[in-house]
Design a protein around this motif. Structure first.
Motif, PDB file in Angstrom:
ATOM      1  N   VAL A 150       0.487  -1.016   0.032  1.00  0.00           N
ATOM      2  CA  VAL A 150       0.030   0.078   0.106  1.00  0.00           C
ATOM      3  C   VAL A 150       0.820   0.937  -0.165  1.00  0.00           C
ATOM      4  CG1 VAL A 150      -1.599   1.048   1.266  1.00  0.00           C
ATOM      5  CG2 VAL A 150      -1.429  -1.074   0.975  1.00  0.00           C
ATOM      6  N   ARG A 151       2.125   0.982   0.653  1.00  0.00           N
ATOM      7  CA  ARG A 151       2.888   2.310   0.978  1.00  0.00           C
ATOM      8  C   ARG A 151       3.534   2.648  -0.583  1.00  0.00           C
ATOM      9  NH1 ARG A 151       9.183   2.431   3.036  1.00  0.00           N
ATOM     10  NH2 ARG A 151       9.390   0.696   1.231  1.00  0.00           N
ATOM     11  N   ASP A 152       3.902   1.840  -1.737  1.00  0.00           N
ATOM     12  CA  ASP A 152       4.541   2.318  -3.227  1.00  0.00           C
ATOM     13  C   ASP A 152       3.502   2.519  -3.556  1.00  0.00           C
ATOM     14  OD1 ASP A 152       6.706   2.251  -2.051  1.00  0.00           O
ATOM     15  OD2 ASP A 152       7.435   0.260  -2.321  1.00  0.00           O
ATOM     16  N   TRP A 153       1.999   1.528  -3.795  1.00  0.00           N
ATOM     17  CA  TRP A 153       0.858   1.949  -4.392  1.00  0.00           C
ATOM     18  C   TRP A 153       0.441   3.249  -4.338  1.00  0.00           C
ATOM     19  CZ3 TRP A 153      -4.252   0.558  -3.764  1.00  0.00           C
ATOM     20  CH2 TRP A 153      -5.062   0.671  -5.508  1.00  0.00           C
ATOM     21  N   LEU A 154       0.210   3.232  -3.387  1.00  0.00           N
ATOM     22  CA  LEU A 154      -0.213   5.148  -2.888  1.00  0.00           C
ATOM     23  C   LEU A 154       0.956   6.672  -2.765  1.00  0.00           C
ATOM     24  CD1 LEU A 154      -2.535   4.392  -0.087  1.00  0.00           C
ATOM     25  CD2 LEU A 154      -3.465   4.405  -2.655  1.00  0.00           C
ATOM     26  N   TYR A 182       0.191  11.298  -8.626  1.00  0.00           N
ATOM     27  CA  TYR A 182       1.090  10.346  -9.833  1.00  0.00           C
ATOM     28  C   TYR A 182       1.384   8.520  -9.606  1.00  0.00           C
ATOM     29  CZ  TYR A 182       1.481  15.581 -11.301  1.00  0.00           C
ATOM     30  OH  TYR A 182       1.322  16.439 -11.230  1.00  0.00           O
ATOM     31  N   ALA A 183       1.880   8.347  -8.258  1.00  0.00           N
ATOM     32  CA  ALA A 183       2.343   6.966  -8.302  1.00  0.00           C
ATOM     33  C   ALA A 183       0.821   6.419  -8.251  1.00  0.00           C
ATOM     34  CB  ALA A 183       3.043   6.946  -6.775  1.00  0.00           C
ATOM     35  N   PHE A 184       0.256   6.786  -7.340  1.00  0.00           N
ATOM     36  CA  PHE A 184      -1.302   6.180  -6.914  1.00  0.00           C
ATOM     37  C   PHE A 184      -2.423   5.417  -8.544  1.00  0.00           C
ATOM     38  CE2 PHE A 184      -5.990   5.886  -6.255  1.00  0.00           C
ATOM     39  CZ  PHE A 184      -6.352   4.884  -6.244  1.00  0.00           C
ATOM     40  N   SER A 185      -2.382   6.708  -9.287  1.00  0.00           N
ATOM     41  CA  SER A 185      -2.614   6.554 -11.103  1.00  0.00           C
ATOM     42  C   SER A 185      -2.082   5.205 -11.700  1.00  0.00           C
ATOM     43  CB  SER A 185      -2.561   7.397 -11.669  1.00  0.00           C
ATOM     44  OG  SER A 185      -2.994   8.636 -11.368  1.00  0.00           O
ATOM     45  N   LEU A 186      -0.836   5.210 -11.533  1.00  0.00           N
ATOM     46  CA  LEU A 186       0.505   4.366 -12.133  1.00  0.00           C
ATOM     47  C   LEU A 186      -0.259   3.091 -11.466  1.00  0.00           C
ATOM     48  CD1 LEU A 186       3.604   5.696 -12.377  1.00  0.00           C
ATOM     49  CD2 LEU A 186       2.385   5.489 -14.403  1.00  0.00           C
ATOM     50  N   LEU A 243       7.087  11.600 -19.217  1.00  0.00           N
ATOM     51  CA  LEU A 243       6.157  12.891 -18.722  1.00  0.00           C
ATOM     52  C   LEU A 243       7.001  13.142 -17.849  1.00  0.00           C
ATOM     53  CD1 LEU A 243       2.759  11.111 -18.849  1.00  0.00           C
ATOM     54  CD2 LEU A 243       3.347  13.057 -20.303  1.00  0.00           C
ATOM     55  N   SER A 244       8.055  12.555 -17.204  1.00  0.00           N
ATOM     56  CA  SER A 244       8.873  13.450 -16.162  1.00  0.00           C
ATOM     57  C   SER A 244       7.551  12.742 -14.997  1.00  0.00           C
ATOM     58  CB  SER A 244       9.835  14.560 -16.019  1.00  0.00           C
ATOM     59  OG  SER A 244      10.347  14.302 -17.382  1.00  0.00           O
ATOM     60  N   LEU A 245       7.647  12.021 -14.302  1.00  0.00           N
ATOM     61  CA  LEU A 245       6.466  12.087 -13.198  1.00  0.00           C
ATOM     62  C   LEU A 245       7.502  12.373 -11.763  1.00  0.00           C
ATOM     63  CD1 LEU A 245       3.335   9.876 -14.516  1.00  0.00           C
ATOM     64  CD2 LEU A 245       3.164  12.338 -14.986  1.00  0.00           C
ATOM     65  N   PRO A 246       6.922  12.732 -10.892  1.00  0.00           N
ATOM     66  CA  PRO A 246       7.296  12.653 -10.504  1.00  0.00           C
ATOM     67  C   PRO A 246       6.912  11.636  -8.739  1.00  0.00           C
ATOM     68  CG  PRO A 246       5.761  14.428  -9.374  1.00  0.00           C
ATOM     69  CD  PRO A 246       5.100  14.109 -11.228  1.00  0.00           C
ATOM     70  N   VAL A 247       7.738  10.408  -9.819  1.00  0.00           N
ATOM     71  CA  VAL A 247       7.019   9.300  -8.549  1.00  0.00           C
ATOM     72  C   VAL A 247       8.577   8.388  -8.187  1.00  0.00           C
ATOM     73  CG1 VAL A 247       5.347   9.093  -9.507  1.00  0.00           C
ATOM     74  CG2 VAL A 247       6.836   7.818 -10.691  1.00  0.00           C
ATOM     75  N   GLU A 248       8.920   8.045  -6.999  1.00  0.00           N
ATOM     76  CA  GLU A 248      10.050   7.469  -6.018  1.00  0.00           C
ATOM     77  C   GLU A 248      10.210   5.973  -7.735  1.00  0.00           C
ATOM     78  OE1 GLU A 248      11.890   6.478  -2.129  1.00  0.00           O
ATOM     79  OE2 GLU A 248       9.492   5.639  -1.936  1.00  0.00           O
TER      80      GLU A 248
END
Length: 547
Positions: A150-154, A182-186, A243-248
């Motif tokens: 859940v941590r990485d998914w959200l 953005y992370a949640f959408s991915l 898209l250079s999304l700000p995700v880990e």
């Protein structure tokens, strides 16, 4: 004395048998299947390692090294070995409590136990674990895997997740305000894609029917053979990077994956450490044995190859788990999803598993730099999908069709796995299974009156007279003691299946009660096992009739 001990299991890898009569046609099938499974294993190996609190390369090289050894030395023709989702919760807990170095020692120690289990022919003992216990802890592990993602998914801003269930719930609740959209959408797109991709290309799907009417889509049709996790990994990683999304990503958290073979390194070893790790070691060995042999049984059902050799399989699992820690790897076992993929891709021998390992090694050594762009939310989506498929959720709906004993064992094992620990859950499940088995067997035993005369009582014994059923002899004792002096007792044992020493003691006490009243006691119709015990104890010499 030593001559009466059972012989040790021979070390006979299935590869030696399957290589006889091997030809180009079989090699082509194994090459195709191995390459397919190697691609499927790539995202799963990284995801399992990251979810376990390790670097992604730990999972990759475990899949490569252990996967090769398990296929080359194992007792099955088509099973694929490597890191498994079932280990995530256990490994994360060991890393959290003891550190990575001690995980390596626990893994190697578990490997030694697995090898000894196979060597001393204990492979069949795993089959004695009740299916209700297996389903209970499998579903519990699936819930914990999903919770850990859940941590990485959200995309939550959490430095490190605790290892216990309630601690994870509390930490997630405290940081829910830091959701990364953005992370949640991915993550959501990944789960949806994994669900829709195989259905999109199903033979009876509307999409497939429309494509069949078009002649210029052969290249598009070819993509239907790509595994869904690989499609999700590539497309969403490219989209995130473009898209250079700000995700880990793997690169931002781990600095990427080394493009080289890990160096051989001996972990710091001491007997004090081994003593400290007894419980984790036993847990890894037990879970590894159960998972690998369950996977082998599934492979037997789905393929036309020879039935697996459980002892050889355990020895191969043991060797693999002894070796991988020296290369920084994690525990390995048989993996059902990759084994099924291997079978459906046409594998016919262990060569396919060895090709799978070689394919994965080639991808890692050539394309490792590209992995740094993979968003962790996508890998979390893959594991959420794995957790969903791993659980046998329909079994909860079917509980109404089974006995209260089955329900109690399954639900208890499920809840204890989630709240406490897998080891405690399996121990509790086995203890409950033994207790409920004893109770059920004791319910089966009964002693019915056949005849009641002033100086003669006749009873017929049914079932097994063992320590759990001896209380049912008490009414006969009371009948004798409350009857007239000189009463004789005859026991009809034609329906008595088995007798243990506690049951024998109960019969001897019954004999003493009859003698005190001045009567005689006899037993007739004895079957082989009760007769053997009665004769070996000398009890037959004290009876008036024994036949």
């Amino acid at each position: 004395m030593l001559n009466h001990l059972p012989p040790l299991a021979p070390f006979r890898p299935r590869l030696i048998q399957d290589i006889k009569g091997y030809n180009g046609e079989k090699l082509a099938k194994d090459m195709g299947a191995g390459a397919t499974v190697g691609i499927v294993a790539l995202p799963l190996a990284m995801a399992f390692a990251i979810a376990s609190g390790l670097k992604p390369e730990a999972g990759l090289w475990t899949a490569i090294i252990a996967g090769f050894l398990i296929s080359a030395l194992g007792g099955t023709s088509v099973q694929i070995g490597g890191p498994a989702g079932a280990f995530i919760v256990i490994v994360y807990g060991i890393v959290e409590r003891y550190g990575v170095a001690n995980l390596l020692i626990a893994t190697a120690s578990a490997g030694v136990l697995l090898f000894l289990m196979g060597l001393f022919r204990l492979g069949t003992l795993v089959r004695y674990v009740p299916v209700s216990v297996v389903i209970g802890f499998t579903n519990g592990i699936a819930v914990l895997i999903a919770l850990s993602q859940v941590r990485d998914w959200l995309g939550l801003d959490i430095a490190r997740m605790p290892g216990d269930f309630f601690g994870q719930i509390a930490t997630l609740t405290q940081h829910v305000h830091s959701v990364n959209p953005y992370a949640f959408s991915l993550g959501v797109l990944c789960v949806i894609g994994l669900f829709l991709w195989p259905r999109l290309w199903a033979v009876d799907s509307q999409f497939r029917r429309q494509l069949d009417r078009i002649e210029t889509v052969s290249a598009l049709r070819a993509t239907s053979r790509l595994p869904a996790p690989v499609v999700a990994l590539v497309t969403l990683s490219l989209g995130s990077w473009a898209l250079s999304l700000p995700v880990e990503t793997i690169g931002s958290r781990f600095g990427g994956i080394p493009q080289s073979v890990p160096a051989f390194e001996l972990p710091a070893f001491s007997w004090e450490t081994v003593r400290l790790l007894v419980t984790p070691t036993l847990t890894l060995a037990l879970l590894g044995a159960i998972e690998s042999l369950l996977c082998a049984r599934v492979a037997d059902q789905l393929s036309n190859t020879r039935k697996h050799d459980p002892n050889q399989e355990l020895m191969a699992q043991g060797i693999a788990n002894v070796v991988v820690p020296f290369f920084g790897g994690m525990p390995a076992t048989g993996t059902i999803a990759r084994t099924v993929t291997n079978i459906r891709s046409g594998a016919v021998s262990p060569v396919a598993g060895m090709v799978h390992a070689a394919t994965l090694a080639a991808v890692v050594l050539i394309a490792a730099p590209l992995a740094q762009h993979i968003p962790l939310a996508v890998l979390a989506g893959v594991l959420l999908f794995v957790a969903w498929n791993m659980g046998e959720w329909r079994e909860f709906g079917r509980l109404k069709h089974f006995s209260n004993h089955y329900r109690l064992m399954m639900v208890s094992t499920f809840l204890v796995t989630i709240v406490f620990d897998l080891t405690v859950a399996v121990e509790l499940g086995l203890v409950m299974a033994c207790f409920l088995f004893v109770r059920r067997q004791s319910d089966i035993f009964r002693a019915d009156v056949l005849a009641r005369h002033p100086h003669q009582l006749t009873y017929r014994l049914y079932g097994s007279l063992f320590f759990g059923a001896v209380a049912k002899i008490d009414p006969i004792v009371a009948d004798v003691e409350g009857g007239p002096a000189g009463v004789n007792l005859m026991l009809d044992a034609t329906q008595l299946i088995s007798l243990d020493t506690t049951g024998l003691d109960a019969l001897e006490q019954l004999h003493k009660a009859v003698q005190k009243r001045g009567g005689h006691m006899g037993i007739v119709g004895l079957n082989a096992q009760p007769r053997s015990l009665i004769e070996r104890s000398g009890f037959h010499q004290r009876l008036h009739t024994c036949q």
